[in-house]
Design an enzyme around this catalytic site. Sequence first.
Site, mmCIF file in Angstrom:
data_model
loop_
_atom_site.group_PDB
_atom_site.id
_atom_site.type_symbol
_atom_site.label_atom_id
_atom_site.label_comp_id
_atom_site.label_asym_id
_atom_site.label_seq_id
_atom_site.Cartn_x
_atom_site.Cartn_y
_atom_site.Cartn_z
ATOM 1 N N GLU A 90 35.556 42.403 49.413
ATOM 2 C CA GLU A 90 36.034 41.020 49.522
ATOM 3 C C GLU A 90 35.897 40.295 48.197
ATOM 4 O O GLU A 90 36.820 39.606 47.770
ATOM 5 C CB GLU A 90 35.266 40.284 50.627
ATOM 6 C CG GLU A 90 35.688 38.849 50.829
ATOM 7 C CD GLU A 90 37.100 38.700 51.384
ATOM 8 O OE1 GLU A 90 37.702 37.628 51.145
ATOM 9 O OE2 GLU A 90 37.615 39.619 52.040
ATOM 10 N N ASN A 131 45.550 36.811 38.024
ATOM 11 C CA ASN A 131 44.296 37.229 37.406
ATOM 12 C C ASN A 131 44.500 38.497 36.566
ATOM 13 O O ASN A 131 44.040 39.580 36.912
ATOM 14 C CB ASN A 131 43.230 37.427 38.486
ATOM 15 C CG ASN A 131 41.842 37.539 37.914
ATOM 16 O OD1 ASN A 131 41.659 37.763 36.726
ATOM 17 N ND2 ASN A 131 40.853 37.404 38.778
ATOM 18 N N TYR A 138 41.068 46.689 36.952
ATOM 19 C CA TYR A 138 41.202 47.539 38.135
ATOM 20 C C TYR A 138 42.090 48.751 37.847
ATOM 21 O O TYR A 138 41.797 49.864 38.280
ATOM 22 C CB TYR A 138 41.753 46.752 39.317
ATOM 23 C CG TYR A 138 40.824 45.675 39.820
ATOM 24 C CD1 TYR A 138 39.449 45.868 39.867
ATOM 25 C CD2 TYR A 138 41.320 44.454 40.254
ATOM 26 C CE1 TYR A 138 38.599 44.887 40.331
ATOM 27 C CE2 TYR A 138 40.470 43.462 40.723
ATOM 28 C CZ TYR A 138 39.106 43.688 40.761
ATOM 29 O OH TYR A 138 38.271 42.715 41.228
#
Length: 168
Positions: A90, A131, A138
């Site tokens: 999350e 972002n 990532y």
Amino acid sequence: MFIDTKLENFKIRFAQENDVELVYEFIRELAEYEKMLEEMVATPELLRESLFERKVAEVIIGEYENKPVAFALFFHNFSTFLGKPGIYLEDLYVKPEMRGKGIGEIMLSFLGKLALERKCGRLEWCCLDWNEPSIKFYKQMGAIPMDEWTTYRVHEEKLEGLANKFDE
């Protein structure tokens, strides 16, 4: 209990009930960073109930030189196609002054290791489209965007309306 990492003076631990205020402050910092502070309605009391009474999510805390500098909040989901649970991340947050030291990579790789230890089929999360630093990070970690999927949400009065349809 602390878990040593490859970064000197950086350790990870699972949050305990006395960490509720710390977790709350990390969430506030993240909400501010994501320009969503006005949407934050969580309280320490709600977090205590969810994390330590109902146990619907878990938190790891990263400490550098014995100071909390990062956190990740996650929970298990399930893939019917894989027939296995997964871990849904999350939130992952590293304090701005600690970025660039590899802390985010260690936190994410720890969750990957945890997913394998728990016999999960995957680790997944969402990221805001704007972002770019996180998206780049990532992708460097091997994550692929699931562009063909759209997240849907029902909340607040729409959630109540949906629930009321059951009794109609």
